[in-house]
Scaffold this motif. Structure first.
Motif, PDB file in Angstrom:
ATOM      1  N   LYS A  31       4.342  14.347  29.644  1.00 12.54           N
ATOM      2  CA  LYS A  31       5.332  14.961  30.361  1.00 12.54           C
ATOM      3  C   LYS A  31       4.581  15.388  32.002  1.00 12.54           C
ATOM      4  CE  LYS A  31       7.353  19.503  29.946  1.00 12.54           C
ATOM      5  NZ  LYS A  31       7.461  20.762  29.020  1.00 12.54           N
ATOM      6  N   GLU A  32       3.521  15.444  32.022  1.00 13.84           N
ATOM      7  CA  GLU A  32       2.667  15.452  33.172  1.00 13.84           C
ATOM      8  C   GLU A  32       2.977  14.292  34.157  1.00 13.84           C
ATOM      9  OE1 GLU A  32      -1.917  15.000  33.982  1.00 13.84           O
ATOM     10  OE2 GLU A  32      -1.384  17.123  32.948  1.00 13.84           O
ATOM     11  N   VAL A  46      13.689   5.058  34.450  1.00 11.82           N
ATOM     12  CA  VAL A  46      13.936   4.073  33.117  1.00 11.82           C
ATOM     13  C   VAL A  46      12.763   4.062  32.416  1.00 11.82           C
ATOM     14  CG1 VAL A  46      14.575   1.800  32.595  1.00 11.82           C
ATOM     15  CG2 VAL A  46      15.584   2.705  34.578  1.00 11.82           C
ATOM     16  N   VAL A  47      12.960   4.626  31.258  1.00 12.84           N
ATOM     17  CA  VAL A  47      11.666   4.555  30.532  1.00 12.84           C
ATOM     18  C   VAL A  47      11.743   3.413  29.339  1.00 12.84           C
ATOM     19  CG1 VAL A  47       9.995   5.699  28.882  1.00 12.84           C
ATOM     20  CG2 VAL A  47      11.355   7.022  30.792  1.00 12.84           C
ATOM     21  N   ASP A  48      10.870   2.608  29.151  1.00 14.30           N
ATOM     22  CA  ASP A  48      10.665   1.331  28.314  1.00 14.30           C
ATOM     23  C   ASP A  48       9.887   1.880  27.066  1.00 14.30           C
ATOM     24  OD1 ASP A  48      10.178  -0.670  26.741  1.00 14.30           O
ATOM     25  OD2 ASP A  48      10.022  -2.151  28.541  1.00 14.30           O
ATOM     26  N   LEU A  49      10.432   1.949  25.855  1.00 16.58           N
ATOM     27  CA  LEU A  49       9.973   2.442  24.670  1.00 16.58           C
ATOM     28  C   LEU A  49       9.807   1.474  23.655  1.00 16.58           C
ATOM     29  CD1 LEU A  49      11.979   5.808  24.273  1.00 16.58           C
ATOM     30  CD2 LEU A  49       9.437   5.795  24.781  1.00 16.58           C
ATOM     31  N   GLN A  50       9.634   0.096  24.207  1.00 14.66           N
ATOM     32  CA  GLN A  50       9.474  -1.073  23.157  1.00 14.66           C
ATOM     33  C   GLN A  50       8.179  -1.003  22.353  1.00 14.66           C
ATOM     34  OE1 GLN A  50       9.625  -5.088  25.098  1.00 14.66           O
ATOM     35  NE2 GLN A  50      10.206  -5.778  23.008  1.00 14.66           N
ATOM     36  N   GLN A  51       7.155  -0.365  23.001  1.00 10.66           N
ATOM     37  CA  GLN A  51       5.755  -0.483  22.456  1.00 10.66           C
ATOM     38  C   GLN A  51       5.470   0.706  21.842  1.00 10.66           C
ATOM     39  OE1 GLN A  51       3.889  -3.590  21.927  1.00 10.66           O
ATOM     40  NE2 GLN A  51       5.920  -4.271  23.071  1.00 10.66           N
ATOM     41  N   VAL A  52       6.372   1.688  21.702  1.00  9.21           N
ATOM     42  CA  VAL A  52       5.928   3.204  20.924  1.00  9.21           C
ATOM     43  C   VAL A  52       6.343   3.029  19.696  1.00  9.21           C
ATOM     44  CG1 VAL A  52       6.732   5.495  20.858  1.00  9.21           C
ATOM     45  CG2 VAL A  52       6.580   4.228  23.182  1.00  9.21           C
ATOM     46  N   THR A  53       5.317   2.981  18.801  1.00  5.67           N
ATOM     47  CA  THR A  53       5.331   2.948  17.364  1.00  5.67           C
ATOM     48  C   THR A  53       5.592   4.135  16.558  1.00  5.67           C
ATOM     49  OG1 THR A  53       2.957   3.230  17.336  1.00  5.67           O
ATOM     50  CG2 THR A  53       3.726   0.926  17.327  1.00  5.67           C
ATOM     51  N   TYR A  54       5.549   5.414  17.286  1.00  6.67           N
ATOM     52  CA  TYR A  54       5.641   6.550  16.575  1.00  6.67           C
ATOM     53  C   TYR A  54       5.898   7.751  17.613  1.00  6.67           C
ATOM     54  CZ  TYR A  54       4.558  11.024  14.059  1.00  6.67           C
ATOM     55  OH  TYR A  54       4.514  12.327  13.517  1.00  6.67           O
ATOM     56  N   MET A  55       6.836   8.472  17.206  1.00 14.72           N
ATOM     57  CA  MET A  55       7.093   9.699  18.127  1.00 14.72           C
ATOM     58  C   MET A  55       7.558  10.909  17.128  1.00 14.72           C
ATOM     59  SD  MET A  55       9.400  10.248  21.506  1.00 14.72           S
ATOM     60  CE  MET A  55      10.975   9.751  20.671  1.00 14.72           C
ATOM     61  N   ASP A  56       7.007  12.029  17.538  1.00 22.11           N
ATOM     62  CA  ASP A  56       7.406  13.211  16.829  1.00 22.11           C
ATOM     63  C   ASP A  56       8.434  14.065  17.779  1.00 22.11           C
ATOM     64  OD1 ASP A  56       5.926  14.684  18.460  1.00 22.11           O
ATOM     65  OD2 ASP A  56       4.234  15.043  16.884  1.00 22.11           O
ATOM     66  N   SER A  57       8.597  15.370  17.059  1.00 24.18           N
ATOM     67  CA  SER A  57       9.534  16.285  18.151  1.00 24.18           C
ATOM     68  C   SER A  57       8.976  16.639  19.133  1.00 24.18           C
ATOM     69  CB  SER A  57       9.765  17.507  17.016  1.00 24.18           C
ATOM     70  OG  SER A  57       8.593  18.066  16.878  1.00 24.18           O
ATOM     71  N   THR A  58       7.484  16.863  19.513  1.00 23.64           N
ATOM     72  CA  THR A  58       7.098  17.209  20.890  1.00 23.64           C
ATOM     73  C   THR A  58       7.469  16.058  21.763  1.00 23.64           C
ATOM     74  OG1 THR A  58       4.870  16.490  19.704  1.00 23.64           O
ATOM     75  CG2 THR A  58       4.865  18.477  20.867  1.00 23.64           C
ATOM     76  N   GLY A  59       7.411  14.666  21.373  1.00 25.77           N
ATOM     77  CA  GLY A  59       8.008  13.659  22.362  1.00 25.77           C
ATOM     78  C   GLY A  59       9.575  13.796  22.643  1.00 25.77           C
ATOM     79  N   LEU A  60      10.327  14.138  21.685  1.00 27.70           N
ATOM     80  CA  LEU A  60      11.618  14.703  22.003  1.00 27.70           C
ATOM     81  C   LEU A  60      11.805  15.542  22.803  1.00 27.70           C
ATOM     82  CD1 LEU A  60      13.238  14.628  18.448  1.00 27.70           C
ATOM     83  CD2 LEU A  60      13.641  12.829  20.261  1.00 27.70           C
ATOM     84  N   GLY A  61      10.977  16.607  22.951  1.00 33.06           N
ATOM     85  CA  GLY A  61      11.073  17.936  23.854  1.00 33.06           C
ATOM     86  C   GLY A  61      10.684  17.365  25.275  1.00 33.06           C
ATOM     87  N   PHE A  63      11.279  14.405  26.438  1.00 29.59           N
ATOM     88  CA  PHE A  63      12.582  13.790  27.038  1.00 29.59           C
ATOM     89  C   PHE A  63      13.675  14.697  27.282  1.00 29.59           C
ATOM     90  CE2 PHE A  63      10.288   9.984  25.092  1.00 29.59           C
ATOM     91  CZ  PHE A  63       9.894   9.409  26.311  1.00 29.59           C
ATOM     92  N   ILE A  64      13.980  15.595  26.566  1.00 30.43           N
ATOM     93  CA  ILE A  64      14.894  16.561  26.839  1.00 30.43           C
ATOM     94  C   ILE A  64      14.350  17.280  28.313  1.00 30.43           C
ATOM     95  CG2 ILE A  64      15.879  18.934  26.215  1.00 30.43           C
ATOM     96  CD1 ILE A  64      15.432  17.922  23.247  1.00 30.43           C
ATOM     97  N   SER A  65      13.205  17.649  28.322  1.00 32.48           N
ATOM     98  CA  SER A  65      12.730  18.318  29.832  1.00 32.48           C
ATOM     99  C   SER A  65      13.149  17.297  30.785  1.00 32.48           C
ATOM    100  CB  SER A  65      11.214  18.719  29.607  1.00 32.48           C
ATOM    101  OG  SER A  65      11.170  19.717  28.622  1.00 32.48           O
TER     102      SER A  65
END
Length: 111
Positions: A31-32, A46-61, A63-65
């Motif tokens: 976020k920072e 543009v955010v490349d998430l190809q190498q992101v193996t795990y994300m929880d609801s804090t990650g969603l938050g 991207f919503i911000s």
């Protein structure tokens, strides 16, 4: 696991490549990094998430911000190359309807 963040600028386009996991521990760092990029008027982030193996609801938050911020400043947010398990999280929560998610890996060259 940790989260690695690489940022590249090309004019009004900001490219963020992520690798690792996005969770309660790593989300503040993301976020920072990402919110200031969304505050450039008319910027496309543009955010490349190809190498992101795990994300929880804090990650969603995060991207919503970021989405709210890009809209506020007249910019755009695009997520690319999501792994299936990460994409499913966006799909289940309905965020695929409001966030531009591109599955084609040629986005960067075609902007």
């Amino acid at each position: 696991m940790n989260l690695n963040i690489d940022v590249d600028h090309e004019g009004n386009n900001k490219y963020v490549s992520l690798s690792g996991e996005i969770d309660a521990y790593t989300a503040p760092k993301l976020k920072e990094t990402i919110l200031p990029l969304t505050q450039d008027a008319e910027a496309t982030v543009v955010v490349d998430l190809q190498q992101v193996t795990y994300m929880d609801s804090t990650g969603l938050g995060v991207f919503i911000s970021a989405l709210k911020s890009t809209k506020e400043y007249g910019g755009n947010l695009k997520l690319i190359q999501l792994q299936e398990r990460v994409y499913r999280l966006f799909k289940i929560t309905g965020l695929t309807e409001v966030i531009d998610i591109e599955t084609d890996s040629t986005v960067r060259g075609g902007m």
